[in-house]
Design a protein around this motif. Structure first.
Motif, PDB file in Angstrom:
ATOM      1  N   ASP A 144      18.278   0.637 -37.745  1.00  6.94           N
ATOM      2  CA  ASP A 144      17.272  -0.091 -38.524  1.00  6.94           C
ATOM      3  C   ASP A 144      16.273   0.912 -39.087  1.00  6.94           C
ATOM      4  N   THR A 145      16.569   1.392 -40.288  1.00  6.51           N
ATOM      5  CA  THR A 145      15.730   2.435 -40.888  1.00  6.51           C
ATOM      6  C   THR A 145      14.423   1.878 -41.458  1.00  6.51           C
ATOM      7  N   SER A 146      14.248   0.560 -41.429  1.00  9.92           N
ATOM      8  CA  SER A 146      12.998  -0.016 -41.926  1.00  9.92           C
ATOM      9  C   SER A 146      11.860   0.162 -40.927  1.00  9.92           C
ATOM     10  N   GLN A 147      12.192   0.414 -39.658  1.00 10.27           N
ATOM     11  CA  GLN A 147      11.176   0.542 -38.619  1.00 10.27           C
ATOM     12  C   GLN A 147      10.706   1.997 -38.508  1.00 10.27           C
ATOM     13  N   SER A 148       9.428   2.214 -38.727  1.00  9.47           N
ATOM     14  CA  SER A 148       8.890   3.560 -38.522  1.00  9.47           C
ATOM     15  C   SER A 148       8.764   3.812 -37.028  1.00  9.47           C
ATOM     16  N   LEU A 149       8.769   5.074 -36.665  1.00  5.34           N
ATOM     17  CA  LEU A 149       8.602   5.397 -35.249  1.00  5.34           C
ATOM     18  C   LEU A 149       7.213   4.990 -34.768  1.00  5.34           C
ATOM     19  N   LYS A 150       6.238   5.015 -35.677  1.00  5.15           N
ATOM     20  CA  LYS A 150       4.888   4.598 -35.307  1.00  5.15           C
ATOM     21  C   LYS A 150       4.857   3.130 -34.934  1.00  5.15           C
ATOM     22  N   SER A 151       5.427   2.278 -35.787  1.00 11.17           N
ATOM     23  CA  SER A 151       5.399   0.846 -35.495  1.00 11.17           C
ATOM     24  C   SER A 151       6.292   0.501 -34.304  1.00 11.17           C
ATOM     25  N   GLN A 152       7.352   1.276 -34.129  1.00 14.67           N
ATOM     26  CA  GLN A 152       8.294   1.021 -33.055  1.00 14.67           C
ATOM     27  C   GLN A 152       7.774   1.476 -31.698  1.00 14.67           C
ATOM     28  N   LEU A 153       6.948   2.564 -31.722  1.00 11.67           N
ATOM     29  CA  LEU A 153       6.620   3.173 -30.447  1.00 11.67           C
ATOM     30  C   LEU A 153       5.254   3.855 -30.373  1.00 11.67           C
ATOM     31  N   LEU A 154       4.837   4.553 -31.428  1.00 10.76           N
ATOM     32  CA  LEU A 154       3.698   5.461 -31.335  1.00 10.76           C
ATOM     33  C   LEU A 154       2.337   4.803 -31.545  1.00 10.76           C
ATOM     34  N   ASP A 155       2.304   3.658 -32.185  1.00  8.58           N
ATOM     35  CA  ASP A 155       1.043   2.948 -32.303  1.00  8.58           C
ATOM     36  C   ASP A 155       0.537   2.623 -30.889  1.00  8.58           C
ATOM     37  N   LYS A 156      -0.733   2.910 -30.626  1.00  8.95           N
ATOM     38  CA  LYS A 156      -1.240   2.796 -29.259  1.00  8.95           C
ATOM     39  C   LYS A 156      -1.126   1.384 -28.690  1.00  8.95           C
ATOM     40  N   SER A 157      -1.414   0.396 -29.508  1.00  5.96           N
ATOM     41  CA  SER A 157      -1.304  -0.983 -29.004  1.00  5.96           C
ATOM     42  C   SER A 157       0.150  -1.349 -28.724  1.00  5.96           C
ATOM     43  N   ARG A 158       1.052  -0.837 -29.572  1.00  6.64           N
ATOM     44  CA  ARG A 158       2.472  -1.093 -29.361  1.00  6.64           C
ATOM     45  C   ARG A 158       2.965  -0.401 -28.081  1.00  6.64           C
ATOM     46  N   LEU A 159       2.611   0.874 -27.937  1.00 15.19           N
ATOM     47  CA  LEU A 159       3.033   1.606 -26.744  1.00 15.19           C
ATOM     48  C   LEU A 159       2.470   0.962 -25.489  1.00 15.19           C
ATOM     49  N   GLU A 160       1.224   0.550 -25.566  1.00 20.32           N
ATOM     50  CA  GLU A 160       0.585  -0.097 -24.418  1.00 20.32           C
ATOM     51  C   GLU A 160       1.362  -1.347 -23.995  1.00 20.32           C
ATOM     52  N   SER A 161       1.900  -2.056 -24.969  1.00 15.34           N
ATOM     53  CA  SER A 161       2.581  -3.323 -24.665  1.00 15.34           C
ATOM     54  C   SER A 161       3.985  -3.139 -24.097  1.00 15.34           C
ATOM     55  N   VAL A 162       4.605  -1.951 -24.313  1.00 11.54           N
ATOM     56  CA  VAL A 162       5.989  -1.764 -23.860  1.00 11.54           C
ATOM     57  C   VAL A 162       6.120  -0.779 -22.699  1.00 11.54           C
ATOM     58  N   MET A 163       5.041  -0.110 -22.329  1.00 13.14           N
ATOM     59  CA  MET A 163       5.098   0.831 -21.206  1.00 13.14           C
ATOM     60  C   MET A 163       5.478   0.107 -19.911  1.00 13.14           C
ATOM     61  N   LEU A 164       6.414   0.661 -19.174  1.00 10.46           N
ATOM     62  CA  LEU A 164       6.847   0.084 -17.910  1.00 10.46           C
ATOM     63  C   LEU A 164       6.051   0.742 -16.786  1.00 10.46           C
ATOM     64  N   LYS A 165       5.216  -0.028 -16.106  1.00  8.68           N
ATOM     65  CA  LYS A 165       4.327   0.514 -15.079  1.00  8.68           C
ATOM     66  C   LYS A 165       4.783   0.090 -13.684  1.00  8.68           C
ATOM     67  N   ASP A 166       4.592   1.014 -12.743  1.00  7.33           N
ATOM     68  CA  ASP A 166       4.938   0.770 -11.347  1.00  7.33           C
ATOM     69  C   ASP A 166       6.412   0.399 -11.185  1.00  7.33           C
ATOM     70  N   VAL A 167       7.268   1.121 -11.929  1.00 12.55           N
ATOM     71  CA  VAL A 167       8.716   0.932 -11.789  1.00 12.55           C
ATOM     72  C   VAL A 167       9.326   2.261 -11.357  1.00 12.55           C
ATOM     73  N   ALA A 168      10.525   2.201 -10.797  1.00  9.67           N
ATOM     74  CA  ALA A 168      11.204   3.414 -10.338  1.00  9.67           C
ATOM     75  C   ALA A 168      11.396   4.378 -11.507  1.00  9.67           C
ATOM     76  N   VAL A 169      11.005   5.626 -11.302  1.00  6.24           N
ATOM     77  CA  VAL A 169      11.182   6.633 -12.352  1.00  6.24           C
ATOM     78  C   VAL A 169      12.659   6.844 -12.633  1.00  6.24           C
ATOM     79  N   VAL A 170      13.435   6.960 -11.570  1.00 14.57           N
ATOM     80  CA  VAL A 170      14.893   7.092 -11.708  1.00 14.57           C
ATOM     81  C   VAL A 170      15.529   5.867 -11.055  1.00 14.57           C
ATOM     82  N   PRO A 171      16.187   5.029 -11.831  1.00 19.93           N
ATOM     83  CA  PRO A 171      16.763   3.805 -11.280  1.00 19.93           C
ATOM     84  C   PRO A 171      17.982   4.128 -10.401  1.00 19.93           C
ATOM     85  N   PRO A 172      18.352   3.205  -9.533  1.00 18.71           N
ATOM     86  CA  PRO A 172      17.729   1.879  -9.403  1.00 18.71           C
ATOM     87  C   PRO A 172      16.616   1.807  -8.355  1.00 18.71           C
TER      88      PRO A 172
END
Length: 319
Positions: free
Chosen positions: A151-179
């Motif tokens: 999907d080349t329409s999505q910029s990396l900023k909107s997909q990941l680098l925007d701070k509000s976006r990154l804040e919403s998708v960050m996985l917290k208190d999960v195993a660093v290496v699964p499972p």
């Protein structure tokens, strides 16, 4: 009467003259003290102003500098020209759409640095090389040559680098290496703390698709990752297992690390083993990666890439 010599000054000076002399000496001493203090104060102000100006003045960024550099490491000795052309076209189209820059590296360029280690290690010096060439760019997106931006329409900023976006998708208190790693991602981190963005599959951190921010942390992290001790340790999955190790046992790295769901930057194809829960590619995802297509003799990267590449190419004709 004339004298042979002029009369001498009386050895008994007038009392007022002695007093005046003492006052003049005191004034000179006071002036010296004031001068020394004044010089010291001016020196302190100068040093402080120099210190703060050197820390607050930003280096001028050349016009036209991209905020994002996409790093793709190609093994030209193993990949066909046709395959490479498809990957390059995909990256160039994406970069042009969003004002990004591509950095295409060749594995053989780092043969001396890699030595006898697996050739997959080339990605680490390649990313460091890209940072040196594009020293004013901020983010570096390493993407495996066996991955396609769908999907080349999505910029990396909107997909990941925007701070509000990154804040919403960050996985917290999960195993660093699964499972079930006992080491968890920090729960207190915010988007502004992050310098390294990774995803995991069902077993490991992904070294095939990650984003890293230019700076001292990046240099430290890449140097540590490429340490000869790790390259000579004979990890079963080479740089991937080395990454698993340092991310878990170095809090300095964990304090700058964000894990995100796999499908955001690293969705696996149906033929790729080891996808996380909900880690397999679905239509509309940003990236598809053909993990293991180059190491399994029963698979062919070129054949697996073909339908996805054709689907992507068809979308271009309708845009």
């Amino acid at each position: 009467m004339q004298f042979a010599l002029p009369p001498r000054k009386s050895p008994h000076a007038h009392p007022y003259a002695r007093s005046s002399s003492r006052l003049s000496y005191q004034r000179r001493q006071q002036l010296k003290t004031v001068a020394v203090l004044g010089f010291a104060i001016l020196t302190i102000f100068f040093l402080l102003s120099h210190f703060f100006s050197s820390n607050t003045t930003s280096i001028a960024v050349p016009a036209g500098t991209s905020s994002v550099v996409i790093v793709t490491v190609l093994d030209r000795a193993a990949l066909s020209d046709n395959y490479i052309q498809k990957i390059v076209r995909n990256r160039e189209d994406y970069a042009k759409r969003h004002g990004y820059t591509n950095f295409f590296a060749n594995v053989d360029d780092y043969a001396t640095a890699i030595g006898n280690s697996p050739r997959s290690w080339a990605l680490v010096p390649a990313v460091r090389h890209a940072m040196g060439v594009h020293s004013h760019s901020t983010w570096f997106f390493h993407l495996s040559p066996h991955a396609l931006i769908m999907d080349t329409s999505q910029s990396l900023k909107s997909q990941l680098l925007d701070k509000s976006r990154l804040e919403s998708v960050m996985l917290k208190d999960v195993a660093v290496v699964p499972p079930d790693s006992i080491i968890k991602t920090f729960s207190h981190l915010k988007a502004h703390d992050i310098d390294l963005i990774l995803s995991t599959d069902s077993e490991d951190l992904s070294s095939g698709s990650f984003v890293i921010k230019q700076g001292e942390f990046a240099r430290f992290f890449l140097d540590l990752w490429f340490d000869p001790l790790f390259r000579q340790y004979n990890f079963a999955k080479a740089q991937t297992h080395a990454l698993d190790h340092i991310a878990q046992w170095h809090p300095t790295i964990l304090a700058r690390l964000a894990l995100v769901p796999q499908r955001i930057i690293n969705a696996y194809s149906r033929d790729s083993p080891g996808a996380a829960v909900d880690g397999t590619y679905k239509d509309g995802d940003f990236v598809i990666r053909l993990l293991g297509c180059d190491s399994d003799p029963k698979r062919s990267c070129e054949k697996e890439l073909e339908p996805y590449y054709n689907s992507w190419a068809r979308k271009l004709t309708h845009q």
